[in-house]
Design an enzyme around this catalytic site. Structure first.
Site, PDB file in Angstrom:
ATOM      1  N   GLU A   1      -5.625   3.444   0.046  1.00 57.48           N
ATOM      2  CA  GLU A   1      -4.236   2.491   0.082  1.00 57.48           C
ATOM      3  C   GLU A   1      -3.196   3.181  -0.638  1.00 57.48           C
ATOM      4  OE1 GLU A   1      -2.296  -1.239  -0.903  1.00 57.48           O
ATOM      5  OE2 GLU A   1      -4.055  -0.874  -1.992  1.00 57.48           O
TER       6      GLU A   1
ATOM      7  N   LEU B   1      -6.930  -0.044  -6.802  1.00 61.84           N
ATOM      8  CA  LEU B   1      -6.967  -0.965  -7.963  1.00 61.84           C
ATOM      9  C   LEU B   1      -6.386  -2.232  -7.121  1.00 61.84           C
ATOM     10  CD1 LEU B   1      -7.752  -1.001 -10.786  1.00 61.84           C
ATOM     11  CD2 LEU B   1      -5.481  -0.655 -11.312  1.00 61.84           C
ATOM     12  N   ASP B   2      -7.240  -3.110  -6.506  1.00 62.91           N
ATOM     13  CA  ASP B   2      -6.519  -4.280  -5.626  1.00 62.91           C
ATOM     14  C   ASP B   2      -6.228  -5.458  -6.724  1.00 62.91           C
ATOM     15  OD1 ASP B   2      -6.632  -5.864  -3.442  1.00 62.91           O
ATOM     16  OD2 ASP B   2      -8.076  -7.134  -4.341  1.00 62.91           O
TER      17      ASP B   2
ATOM     18  N   ASP C   1       4.582  -2.129  -2.303  1.00 64.55           N
ATOM     19  CA  ASP C   1       4.169  -2.633  -3.369  1.00 64.55           C
ATOM     20  C   ASP C   1       4.851  -1.549  -4.431  1.00 64.55           C
ATOM     21  OD1 ASP C   1       2.761  -4.791  -2.021  1.00 64.55           O
ATOM     22  OD2 ASP C   1       0.945  -3.289  -2.327  1.00 64.55           O
TER      23      ASP C   1
ATOM     24  N   ASP D   1      -9.423   1.087  -1.815  1.00 71.06           N
ATOM     25  CA  ASP D   1      -8.213   0.510  -2.502  1.00 71.06           C
ATOM     26  C   ASP D   1      -8.642   0.645  -4.088  1.00 71.06           C
ATOM     27  OD1 ASP D   1      -6.398  -1.159  -3.575  1.00 71.06           O
ATOM     28  OD2 ASP D   1      -6.759  -2.902  -2.493  1.00 71.06           O
TER      29      ASP D   1
HETATM   30  P1  FDP Z   1      -1.858  -7.057  -5.136  1.00 66.99           P
HETATM   31  O1  FDP Z   1      -0.623  -6.977  -4.181  1.00 66.99           O
HETATM   32  O2  FDP Z   1      -1.613  -7.759  -6.451  1.00 66.99           O
HETATM   33  O3  FDP Z   1      -2.590  -5.794  -5.165  1.00 66.99           O
HETATM   34  O4  FDP Z   1      -3.674  -6.713  -1.172  1.00 66.99           O
HETATM   35  C1  FDP Z   1      -2.876  -6.997  -2.464  1.00 66.99           C
HETATM   36  C2  FDP Z   1      -3.334  -8.326  -2.912  1.00 66.99           C
HETATM   37  O5  FDP Z   1      -2.754  -8.103  -4.459  1.00 66.99           O
HETATM   38  C3  FDP Z   1      -4.414  -9.053  -2.831  1.00 66.99           C
HETATM   39  O6  FDP Z   1      -5.375  -8.525  -3.976  1.00 66.99           O
HETATM   40  C4  FDP Z   1      -4.223 -10.328  -3.282  1.00 66.99           C
HETATM   41  O7  FDP Z   1      -4.920 -11.296  -2.772  1.00 66.99           O
HETATM   42  C5  FDP Z   1      -3.040 -10.570  -2.376  1.00 66.99           C
HETATM   43  O8  FDP Z   1      -2.158  -9.379  -2.431  1.00 66.99           O
HETATM   44  C6  FDP Z   1      -1.805 -11.760  -2.983  1.00 66.99           C
HETATM   45  O9  FDP Z   1      -0.969 -11.769  -2.046  1.00 66.99           O
HETATM   46  P2  FDP Z   1      -0.031 -12.978  -2.380  1.00 66.99           P
HETATM   47  O10 FDP Z   1       0.960 -12.733  -3.522  1.00 66.99           O
HETATM   48  O11 FDP Z   1       1.067 -13.009  -1.085  1.00 66.99           O
HETATM   49  O12 FDP Z   1      -0.862 -14.202  -2.612  1.00 66.99           O
END
Ligand code: FDP
Length: 337
Positions: free
Chosen positions: A99, A123-124, A70, A121
């Site tokens: 993470e 900032l999820d 990411d 993690d």
């Molecule tokens: P993000 O990449 O924006 O940090 O695991 C990370 C995550 O978000 C989750 O918070 C979120 O539910 C998921 O990815 C979203 O993934 P999709 O775009 O594939 O739905």
């Protein structure tokens, strides 16, 4: 003289709750309470920046990609470094992993080393930052598995069932700190005027079954036939069985799971032909959330195995996940088997 009206609600701060929790363990050294206290402070520091996100030039991306590919937002880095710097010198931890970082985060040599391990993690849901949508931090705490000295991989790669505590912080319309140390799940809301987290959701219990499913339907063409059949089942008209379910997907795991915890239902991130193990990380995301949801009476599975019984082999590995109300997860697993 006016009669004093007895108060109907009690004020319980997070700090007092943590201290009371520590007293349940007569041999406790206070390290665990100190660790939770420091985490709550780190969360407030991150919140302060999150609330300024639209005001200062902190948004936008850095040039770096994180280990999962990411693009790293500046706010992610801030949260990552703030949590590390808040937690590295308290003497509670022997090692951390985040993470955002490929390798273990060691406690600097000149600081005392403790008996706990912190995985987080920072900032999820960071893909949502620019849109002012709820994001959050997730954390998971273990006792060290090694005996002494610097923490090792053995300390961080423990099955989720061994967690000593876990929680998340939500940066939404208000800021919440939700945690469990194995005695139920408790939620605190920040009162910004006094800077304290106050108990707002005591002993959260997830409904046995819900009427909401949460999944990224955009991936449906890549799902296995079993996953497709399960999702189709949720959409079929059967009022006697409480179907069809409503669909809700924020795309911020921590926010989607928070809603699931309160309202019930199921959150799914299945594997698919592009990502056989799904997108979510076992160590930083799925284990702590599975621990909380189980503590609230729910369940979490990868479709075959209980999430908390999976032993991670690497720090950043992914796992499919089906998490939420116990009856909903049970039904999903039946379809997947
Ligand atoms: P993000 O990449 O924006 O940090 O695991 C990370 C995550 O978000 C989750 O918070 C979120 O539910 C998921 O990815 C979203 O993934 P999709 O775009 O594939 O739905």
């Amino acid at each position: 003289m006016t009669a004093r009206v007895p108060s109907v609600s009690k004020f319980m701060t997070l700090e007092r709750h943590i201290l009371d929790g520590g007293r349940l363990h007569p041999h406790a050294t206070g390290q665990f309470s100190g660790l939770l206290h420091d985490l709550a402070l780190a969360a407030k520091l991150v919140w302060r920046e999150v609330t300024k996100a639209g005001l200062v030039n902190i948004l936008g991306t850095t040039d770096r990609m994180n280990i999962s590919g990411d693009v790293v937002k500046k706010l992610d880095e801030f949260a990552d470094q703030t949590i590390f710097r808040m937690m590295d010198h308290g003497g509670h931890l022997c090692v951390m992993a985040s993470e955002e970082n490929e390798d273990l985060l060691h406690i600097p040599e000149d600081y005392p080393h403790g008996k706990y391990v912190l995985l987080y993690d920072p900032l999820d849901g960071s893909g949502n930052i620019d849109a002012n949508v709820t994001i959050g931090s997730i954390f998971s705490i273990y006792q060290r598995a090694s005996v002494s000295g610097k923490g090792t991989m053995e300390d961080v790669l423990q099955p989720g069932i061994r967690q000593a505590g876990a929680g998340y912080v939500l940066f939404g319309s208000s800021m919440m700190f939700v945690y469990s140390t194995g005695h139920g799940v408790h939620g605190f809301t920040l009162d910004p005027s006094v800077g304290e987290f106050l108990l707002s959701h005591e002993n959260i219990r997830i409904p046995k079954r819900g009427r909401i499913y949460s999944v990224n339907e955009g991936n449906s063409g890549r799902w296995s036939p079993a996953v497709q059949r399960y999702m189709q089942h949720l959409k079929e008209e059967d009022p006697a069985d409480g179907r069809p379910y409503s669909q809700r997907y924020i795309g911020s795991l921590v926010a989607d799971v928070h809603r699931t915890l309160l309202y019930g239902g199921i959150y799914c991130y299945p594997g698919d032909t592009k990502n056989p193990d799904g997108k979510l990380r076992l160590v930083y995301e799925c284990n702590p959330l599975a621990y909380l949801v189980e503590q609230a009476g729910g369940a979490a599975s990868d479709g075959r195995v209980r999430i908390l019984e999976k032993t991670p082999l690497t720090l950043h590995e992914h796992t499919p996940i089906f998490i939420g109300s116990a009856e909903d997860v049970e039904r999903a697993v039946k379809f997947l088997r």
